[in-house]
Design an enzyme around this catalytic site. Structure first.
Site, PDB file in Angstrom:
ATOM      1  N   LYS A 128     -53.778-122.210  -7.876  1.00  0.00           N
ATOM      2  CA  LYS A 128     -54.586-122.581  -9.261  1.00  0.00           C
ATOM      3  C   LYS A 128     -53.432-123.143 -10.094  1.00  0.00           C
ATOM      4  O   LYS A 128     -52.584-122.165 -10.664  1.00  0.00           O
ATOM      5  CB  LYS A 128     -55.194-121.025  -9.640  1.00  0.00           C
ATOM      6  CG  LYS A 128     -56.021-121.517 -10.913  1.00  0.00           C
ATOM      7  CD  LYS A 128     -56.225-120.609 -11.930  1.00  0.00           C
ATOM      8  CE  LYS A 128     -55.330-120.664 -13.121  1.00  0.00           C
ATOM      9  NZ  LYS A 128     -55.267-121.923 -13.895  1.00  0.00           N
ATOM     10  N   GLU A 148     -42.854-114.300 -11.744  1.00  0.00           N
ATOM     11  CA  GLU A 148     -41.635-115.131 -12.181  1.00  0.00           C
ATOM     12  C   GLU A 148     -42.252-115.089 -13.496  1.00  0.00           C
ATOM     13  O   GLU A 148     -43.211-116.279 -13.893  1.00  0.00           O
ATOM     14  CB  GLU A 148     -41.460-116.468 -11.573  1.00  0.00           C
ATOM     15  CG  GLU A 148     -41.114-116.406 -10.118  1.00  0.00           C
ATOM     16  CD  GLU A 148     -39.524-116.174  -9.964  1.00  0.00           C
ATOM     17  OE1 GLU A 148     -38.961-115.782 -10.861  1.00  0.00           O
ATOM     18  OE2 GLU A 148     -39.024-115.859  -9.118  1.00  0.00           O
ATOM     19  N   CYS A 193     -38.589-121.399 -18.928  1.00  0.00           N
ATOM     20  CA  CYS A 193     -38.164-119.739 -18.726  1.00  0.00           C
ATOM     21  C   CYS A 193     -36.786-119.394 -18.902  1.00  0.00           C
ATOM     22  O   CYS A 193     -36.312-118.346 -19.544  1.00  0.00           O
ATOM     23  CB  CYS A 193     -38.953-119.123 -17.601  1.00  0.00           C
ATOM     24  SG  CYS A 193     -38.496-120.048 -16.105  1.00  0.00           S
ATOM     25  N   GLU A 204     -40.210-115.001 -26.463  1.00  0.00           N
ATOM     26  CA  GLU A 204     -39.772-116.238 -25.913  1.00  0.00           C
ATOM     27  C   GLU A 204     -40.296-117.511 -26.836  1.00  0.00           C
ATOM     28  O   GLU A 204     -41.245-117.329 -27.123  1.00  0.00           O
ATOM     29  CB  GLU A 204     -40.409-116.275 -24.557  1.00  0.00           C
ATOM     30  CG  GLU A 204     -39.805-117.294 -23.776  1.00  0.00           C
ATOM     31  CD  GLU A 204     -40.632-117.315 -22.402  1.00  0.00           C
ATOM     32  OE1 GLU A 204     -41.914-116.927 -22.385  1.00  0.00           O
ATOM     33  OE2 GLU A 204     -40.111-117.799 -21.308  1.00  0.00           O
TER      34      GLU A 204
HETATM   35  P1  NAP Z   1     -49.645-118.303 -18.891  1.00  0.00           P
HETATM   36  O1  NAP Z   1     -50.552-118.591 -20.024  1.00  0.00           O
HETATM   37  O2  NAP Z   1     -49.540-116.851 -18.520  1.00  0.00           O
HETATM   38  O3  NAP Z   1     -50.414-118.879 -17.458  1.00  0.00           O
HETATM   39  C1  NAP Z   1     -49.876-119.240 -16.400  1.00  0.00           C
HETATM   40  C2  NAP Z   1     -51.099-119.327 -15.364  1.00  0.00           C
HETATM   41  O4  NAP Z   1     -51.903-118.400 -15.368  1.00  0.00           O
HETATM   42  C3  NAP Z   1     -52.094-120.528 -15.731  1.00  0.00           C
HETATM   43  O5  NAP Z   1     -52.476-121.172 -14.469  1.00  0.00           O
HETATM   44  C4  NAP Z   1     -53.231-119.889 -16.385  1.00  0.00           C
HETATM   45  O6  NAP Z   1     -54.311-120.652 -16.559  1.00  0.00           O
HETATM   46  C5  NAP Z   1     -53.175-118.760 -15.708  1.00  0.00           C
HETATM   47  N1  NAP Z   1     -53.984-117.505 -16.426  1.00  0.00           N
HETATM   48  C6  NAP Z   1     -53.923-117.389 -17.605  1.00  0.00           C
HETATM   49  N2  NAP Z   1     -54.768-116.151 -17.694  1.00  0.00           N
HETATM   50  C7  NAP Z   1     -55.065-115.720 -16.568  1.00  0.00           C
HETATM   51  C8  NAP Z   1     -55.799-114.584 -15.923  1.00  0.00           C
HETATM   52  N3  NAP Z   1     -56.442-113.621 -16.839  1.00  0.00           N
HETATM   53  N4  NAP Z   1     -55.781-114.510 -14.673  1.00  0.00           N
HETATM   54  C9  NAP Z   1     -55.423-115.299 -13.721  1.00  0.00           C
HETATM   55  N5  NAP Z   1     -54.841-116.347 -14.203  1.00  0.00           N
HETATM   56  C10 NAP Z   1     -54.506-116.687 -15.399  1.00  0.00           C
HETATM   57  O7  NAP Z   1     -48.028-118.837 -18.883  1.00  0.00           O
HETATM   58  P2  NAP Z   1     -48.022-120.467 -19.450  1.00  0.00           P
HETATM   59  O8  NAP Z   1     -48.161-120.560 -20.888  1.00  0.00           O
HETATM   60  O9  NAP Z   1     -48.795-121.282 -18.634  1.00  0.00           O
HETATM   61  O10 NAP Z   1     -46.467-120.739 -19.006  1.00  0.00           O
HETATM   62  C11 NAP Z   1     -45.491-120.283 -19.689  1.00  0.00           C
HETATM   63  C12 NAP Z   1     -44.985-118.954 -19.322  1.00  0.00           C
HETATM   64  O11 NAP Z   1     -44.478-119.049 -17.945  1.00  0.00           O
HETATM   65  C13 NAP Z   1     -43.558-118.667 -20.108  1.00  0.00           C
HETATM   66  O12 NAP Z   1     -43.507-117.199 -20.312  1.00  0.00           O
HETATM   67  C14 NAP Z   1     -42.471-118.862 -19.085  1.00  0.00           C
HETATM   68  O13 NAP Z   1     -41.339-118.087 -19.323  1.00  0.00           O
HETATM   69  C15 NAP Z   1     -43.149-118.658 -17.808  1.00  0.00           C
HETATM   70  N6  NAP Z   1     -42.542-119.311 -16.709  1.00  0.00           N
HETATM   71  C16 NAP Z   1     -41.577-118.605 -15.881  1.00  0.00           C
HETATM   72  C17 NAP Z   1     -40.996-119.025 -14.812  1.00  0.00           C
HETATM   73  C18 NAP Z   1     -40.225-118.303 -13.951  1.00  0.00           C
HETATM   74  O14 NAP Z   1     -39.854-118.782 -12.859  1.00  0.00           O
HETATM   75  N7  NAP Z   1     -39.927-117.135 -14.271  1.00  0.00           N
HETATM   76  C19 NAP Z   1     -40.758-120.448 -14.502  1.00  0.00           C
HETATM   77  C20 NAP Z   1     -41.825-121.239 -15.583  1.00  0.00           C
HETATM   78  C21 NAP Z   1     -42.550-120.426 -16.708  1.00  0.00           C
HETATM   79  P3  NAP Z   1     -54.739-121.653 -17.496  1.00  0.00           P
HETATM   80  O15 NAP Z   1     -53.601-122.431 -18.070  1.00  0.00           O
HETATM   81  O16 NAP Z   1     -55.714-122.516 -16.590  1.00  0.00           O
HETATM   82  O17 NAP Z   1     -55.097-121.049 -18.615  1.00  0.00           O
END
Ligand code: NAP
Length: 491
Positions: free
Chosen positions: A187, A262, A296, A393
């Site tokens: 997804k 992650e 991240c 962050e």
């Molecule tokens: P996010 O809002 O948590 O979304 C990540 C994924 O989860 C997206 O596909 C999102 O879908 C989905 N999602 C949201 N709510 C959900 C739910 N209730 N159930 C299942 N899936 C759900 O994060 P983001 O804003 O896309 O990404 C930024 C974050 O990722 C930052 O905190 C960053 O640090 C972290 N990150 C971490 C790493 C690592 O390796 N540690 C690498 C890259 C990014 P939709 O977008 O379709 O809503």
């Protein structure tokens, strides 16, 4: 560059896919619902994709479950050869894939090319590692028995990925999963689905059978819940925010799935008085401003010791002022837009909060004159670790600087956070570099090095930055079950 010109070029390469992938077929949402995807650099609609939910996810899980029987039975050599073909195709289409990333995510084209190469490296690496999933023979305590350890694929994997690395976060999960013999339901983020779909198209072309890799997108909570509730899904691998990661971890408890997470970081970048100034400035620029701060492992807090503070701030300010902001397709651009309005609001509110508590703007500090979600590359000084900007962050091009006196103080400030993903330190003192590296509560540490992520190295965090590791030989562990076989009557 106009969105429709890029789309036309991508369409002619066959990589511009706009439907979900279930059981080898490109599929619309069953109720016909769609959602528009925007180019963050100009606000134009790129195209629509299906807005899927529970029913499509259940079908994708069934396809993955059925495909698991045959895929897991292939020899490691067979799976390896198909992964090698996929790697070759990703590299062959590097330019088009990079354009797709810049189009939907906004990062400068050279960074997007870097993402394709980085993303593809996981497929190549795990094509090789597939042949090294070794078992074990243990000494038996009984003369007529033999003990064996067998490693087997965990089964169907649900892989949920974010928008900031729309290709690499897919391959970093799918590479090891497929290498072990697992099948996957992906997804991607609804903000950046096209890179995932293009990668899936190339996977099909490389001979990965129908159902082994499925892609659904749309209603994130519904898709997420369907994956969590399914007894056929045996593992969830997630990259994204800590808040969503916690929900998934709790949801996985009901069916006791394996979970790897992650999550977000809060990376400290510590510059000691004895650091090489030039090295520190160059690395801090990359660590803070690559990907416009939207990674991240990007620096979230700069900790600068008082003896080098003035010299560093002077050189760092000059470097930051030279960063060119604009559309990622334009020549020389180093800073793209933020992903959406919510992201720029967050950056603005963190900067305002810091200023209201005594921080000072040194460079930038506001939206860029280009409008939309462009933000000026910014440095703020006089930051305290209690301020929101040092606790959350930022995920944007803002460098908060904290001044410190002693090594102990720097370690205390660096570790004073629930996150523990990446940390960096700059010193020419070898004893200090070991001492501080060991004291930092982080999964990834850079010594005189500002950003590092390689397919051969384990990537992941301590504390609330996550569970498990991606990349490297350790990245296979989370996709495998360990079985112990005891054979009797062997005397
Ligand atoms: P996010 O809002 O948590 O979304 C990540 C994924 O989860 C997206 O596909 C999102 O879908 C989905 N999602 C949201 N709510 C959900 C739910 N209730 N159930 C299942 N899936 C759900 O994060 P983001 O804003 O896309 O990404 C930024 C974050 O990722 C930052 O905190 C960053 O640090 C972290 N990150 C971490 C790493 C690592 O390796 N540690 C690498 C890259 C990014 P939709 O977008 O379709 O809503």
């Amino acid at each position: 560059m106009e969105t429709e010109n890029v789309v036309a070029r991508l369409k002619s390469s066959g990589l511009f896919r706009t439907k979900g992938l279930i059981g080898g077929k490109w599929i619309d949402a069953y109720d016909g619902k769609t959602i528009e995807v925007y180019n963050p650099a100009n606000g134009e609609v790129i195209a629509s994709v299906p807005f899927m939910g529970e029913k499509e996810t259940k079908d994708a899980i069934s396809s993955a479950y059925d495909a698991f029987r045959d895929w897991s039975k292939l020899t490691a050599f067979d799976r390896s050869s198909r992964l090698h073909k996929w790697y070759n195709l990703l590299i062959e289409h590097k330019e088009e894939l990079a354009q797709l990333i810049t189009l939907e995510q906004g990062k400068p084209l050279n960074e997007a090319i870097g993402e394709v190469v980085y993303g593809a490296s996981f497929i190549e690496f795990y094509a090789e590692e597939a042949k090294r999933v070794n078992g074990d023979i243990l000494p038996s305590p009984m003369p007529d028995r033999r003990l064996f350890v067998l490693k087997q694929p965990v089964g169907v994997v649900g892989a949920i990925t974010p928008w900031n690395f729309p290709l690499a976060m897919i391959t970093r999960k799918v590479g090891p999963a497929l290498a072990c013999g697992c099948t996957v339901v992906i997804k991607p983020s609804e903000l950046t689905p096209f890179s995932a779909l293009a990668a899936a198209e190339l996977a099909i072309q490389s001979g990965i059978p129908p159902g082994v890799l499925n892609v659904v997108m749309g209603d994130a909570p519904k898709i997420g819940n369907s994956l969590l509730e399914s007894r056929q899904v045996r593992k969830i691998t997630f990259t994204g925010s800590t808040a969503v990661g916690k929900k998934l971890m709790a949801g996985a408890a009901e069916t006791v799935k394996k979970v790897s997470l992650e999550l977000g970081g809060n990376a400290p970048f510590i510059i000691f008085d004895d650091a090489d100034l030039e090295v520190a400035v160059k690395a801090s620029l990359a660590s803070k401003f690559l990907y416009t701060g939207q990674a991240c492992i990007c620096t979230n807090r700069l900790l600068v010791q008082e003896g080098i503070y003035d010299k560093f701030m002077n050189a760092f300010s000059n470097a930051v002022k030279s960063l060119k902001v604009g559309d990622g397709f334009s020549e020389g651009v180093a800073q793209g837009p933020l992903i959406n309005e919510a992201a720029i609001h967050k950056v603005e509110s963190l900067v305002q909060d810091a200023i209201s508590k005594g921080a000072k703007v040194v460079v930038g500090g506001k939206r860029h004159s280009l409008g939309l979600t462009f933000y000026e590359p910014t440095i703020i000084s006089d930051v305290k670790n209690e301020m929101l900007i040092a606790r959350q962050e930022i995920f944007g091009p803002v460098a908060p600087v904290i001044r410190f006196k002693t090594e102990e103080e720097a370690i205390q400030i660096a570790n004073d956070t629930d996150a523990g993903l990446a940390a960096y330190l700059f010193t020419n003192n070898i004893q200090r570099s070991w001492r501080v590296s060991e004291a930092l509560e982080y999964g990834i540490v850079g010594v005189n090095e500002g950003l590092h992520a390689y397919e051969v190295a384990p990537f992941g965090g301590f504390k609330q930055s996550g569970l498990g590791r991606e990349g490297s030989k350790y990245g296979l562990d989370d996709f495998l079950e360990i079985k112990c076989i005891c054979m009797g009557n062997m005397g």
